[in-house]
Design a protein around this motif. Structure first.
Motif, PDB file in Angstrom:
ATOM      1  N   ILE A 290       0.834  -1.206   0.000  1.00 17.21           N
ATOM      2  CA  ILE A 290       0.000   0.000   0.000  1.00 17.21           C
ATOM      3  C   ILE A 290       0.869   1.256   0.000  1.00 17.21           C
ATOM      4  CG2 ILE A 290      -1.751   1.298   1.274  1.00 17.21           C
ATOM      5  CD1 ILE A 290      -2.562  -1.522   2.487  1.00 17.21           C
ATOM      6  N   LYS A 294       0.501   3.445  -3.320  1.00 15.14           N
ATOM      7  CA  LYS A 294      -0.224   4.699  -3.081  1.00 15.14           C
ATOM      8  C   LYS A 294       0.717   5.853  -2.744  1.00 15.14           C
ATOM      9  CE  LYS A 294      -4.236   2.754  -3.620  1.00 15.14           C
ATOM     10  NZ  LYS A 294      -5.116   3.105  -4.767  1.00 15.14           N
ATOM     11  N   GLN A 316      -7.531  -0.321   2.074  1.00 18.53           N
ATOM     12  CA  GLN A 316      -6.668  -1.149   1.240  1.00 18.53           C
ATOM     13  C   GLN A 316      -6.187  -2.390   1.999  1.00 18.53           C
ATOM     14  OE1 GLN A 316      -5.385  -0.823  -2.126  1.00 18.53           O
ATOM     15  NE2 GLN A 316      -7.206   0.456  -2.235  1.00 18.53           N
ATOM     16  N   GLU A 319      -8.918  -5.001   1.809  1.00 16.11           N
ATOM     17  CA  GLU A 319      -8.996  -5.590   0.471  1.00 16.11           C
ATOM     18  C   GLU A 319      -7.896  -6.618   0.254  1.00 16.11           C
ATOM     19  OE1 GLU A 319      -9.234  -2.821  -2.744  1.00 16.11           O
ATOM     20  OE2 GLU A 319     -10.811  -1.623  -1.787  1.00 16.11           O
ATOM     21  N   ASN A 320      -6.682  -6.266   0.646  1.00 21.40           N
ATOM     22  CA  ASN A 320      -5.540  -7.178   0.480  1.00 21.40           C
ATOM     23  C   ASN A 320      -5.719  -8.456   1.292  1.00 21.40           C
ATOM     24  OD1 ASN A 320      -4.396  -5.254  -1.133  1.00 21.40           O
ATOM     25  ND2 ASN A 320      -2.813  -4.640   0.305  1.00 21.40           N
TER      26      ASN A 320
END
Length: 336
Positions: A290, A294, A316, A319-320
């Motif tokens: 991330i 990002k 994030q 999600e990962n």
């Protein structure tokens, strides 16, 4: 961190191997290697430390010496890092301690919920590993640290008072995922949270298969955990593999309002990674991904509960984790 990324992993145990497994999936990484005394630390972009307790200080020592950012999975108490906060800032690096499962992901959730609802004053945590196989006790992570966990007293906040409790205090029978289990108060890595906020209750319990306490006393009383037998015992208990679960249940309350998080990681006995390896190693691997993707600027000493204030990082991360087949559920309701 930028182009030509390279990562140095400290430790070569099961969590370190799992971190390597996940990092290998990132095509932009040019080099991932395990640390040895002949490695030129200055050539790496980042250090991820997965060392057992006795060796764990080496992570921060190398990060400061060579001015390298550090994601530290090692289970060291927060004050160890807080004492070096100024040194970290002077070196112009970032250090994220307790960057694993617990401490780590659990702190991340608690930090996020308290950030959104500062008046939460009761927190109850249960974390551990189970198996549906009778009389099987999963030893899924650092054996040395796991044994030490059951030898040390813990501090719990009970009815507004900080109370010192002996190992295995508060024995309680549980039924989780349909599995008979037991839980007891245990040492934790939440000192940084407790320093910044007052709680009416803050309990941390470790979950084990039913019979674990007696099995531990058996090993202890017959000398299997003595120095001369320790390595033999470790090899014996780690060699046996069965289907296994690693779970966390986090309950947060404000008045009658209740928030419950449930995390479940599962592995078949033939899986390359066990359930604890999965849920622990995915945290530093995801956090690195991330930050890199990002381009999130980090600086200084940052605990996981503080990182959770960043919405991009928080979303994030989930999600990962879900991509890896780990179950995450958040429920709200009213307590009795």
């Amino acid at each position: 961190m930028g182009e030509g990324e390279s990562i140095l992993i400290l430790g070569e145990g099961r969590i370190a191997q799992a971190v390597l497994y996940y990092l290998k999936k990132y095509p932009w990484l040019e080099r991932i290697e395990f640390y040895s005394s002949d490695k030129r630390v200055e050539k790496y972009s980042l250090i991820i430390s997965c060392l057992p307790g006795k060796e764990a200080p080496l992570g921060l020592e190398l990060a400061l010496k060579f001015r390298k950012n550090l994601l530290d999975v090692s289970d060291l108490d927060p004050p160890f890092y807080s004492k070096r906060k100024r040194d970290i800032e002077k070196r112009g690096i970032f250090v994220v301690p307790g960057c694993g499962f617990c401490p780590g992901l659990v702190n991340f959730i608690i930090g996020r919920e308290i950030y959104l609802e500062p008046k939460i004053d009761n927190v109850f945590i249960k974390v551990g590993s189970l198996s549906k196989e009778s009389f099987f006790f999963p030893f899924l992570w650092c054996f040395e640290d796991l044994i030490l966990e059951h030898r040390l007293p813990s501090f719990q906040i009970i009815s507004g008072r900080k109370i010192k409790l002996s190992p295995f205090s508060g024995y309680k029978k549980e039924k989780l995922l349909g599995i008979s289990a037991e839980s007891y108060f245990s040492v934790s890595g939440f000192e940084n949270i407790l320093e910044k906020k007052r709680f009416l209750n803050f309990h941390f319990r470790v979950i084990r298969p039913v019979g674990f306490r007696d099995f531990f006393y058996f090993l202890e009383n017959y000398g299997f955990l003595n120095k001369e037998n320790f390595e033999y015992t470790r090899k014996v208990v780690e060699k046996v593999k069965k289907d296994n679960y690693t779970i966390a249940i986090i309950e947060l309350r404000r008045g009658r309002r209740k928030i419950v998080w449930e995390i479940v990681s599962f592995s078949k006995k033939e899986s390359l990674l066990n359930s604890m390896q999965k849920i622990t190693a995915i945290v530093p691997a995801s956090l690195y991904r991330i930050i890199f993707m990002k381009k999130i600027p980090l600086k200084g000493l940052i605990f996981m509960e503080e990182l959770a204030k960043n919405e991009i990082l928080f979303e994030q991360m989930w999600e990962n984790i879900k991509e890896k087949g780990i179950s995450l559920e958040r429920r709200t309701g009213k307590s009795c």
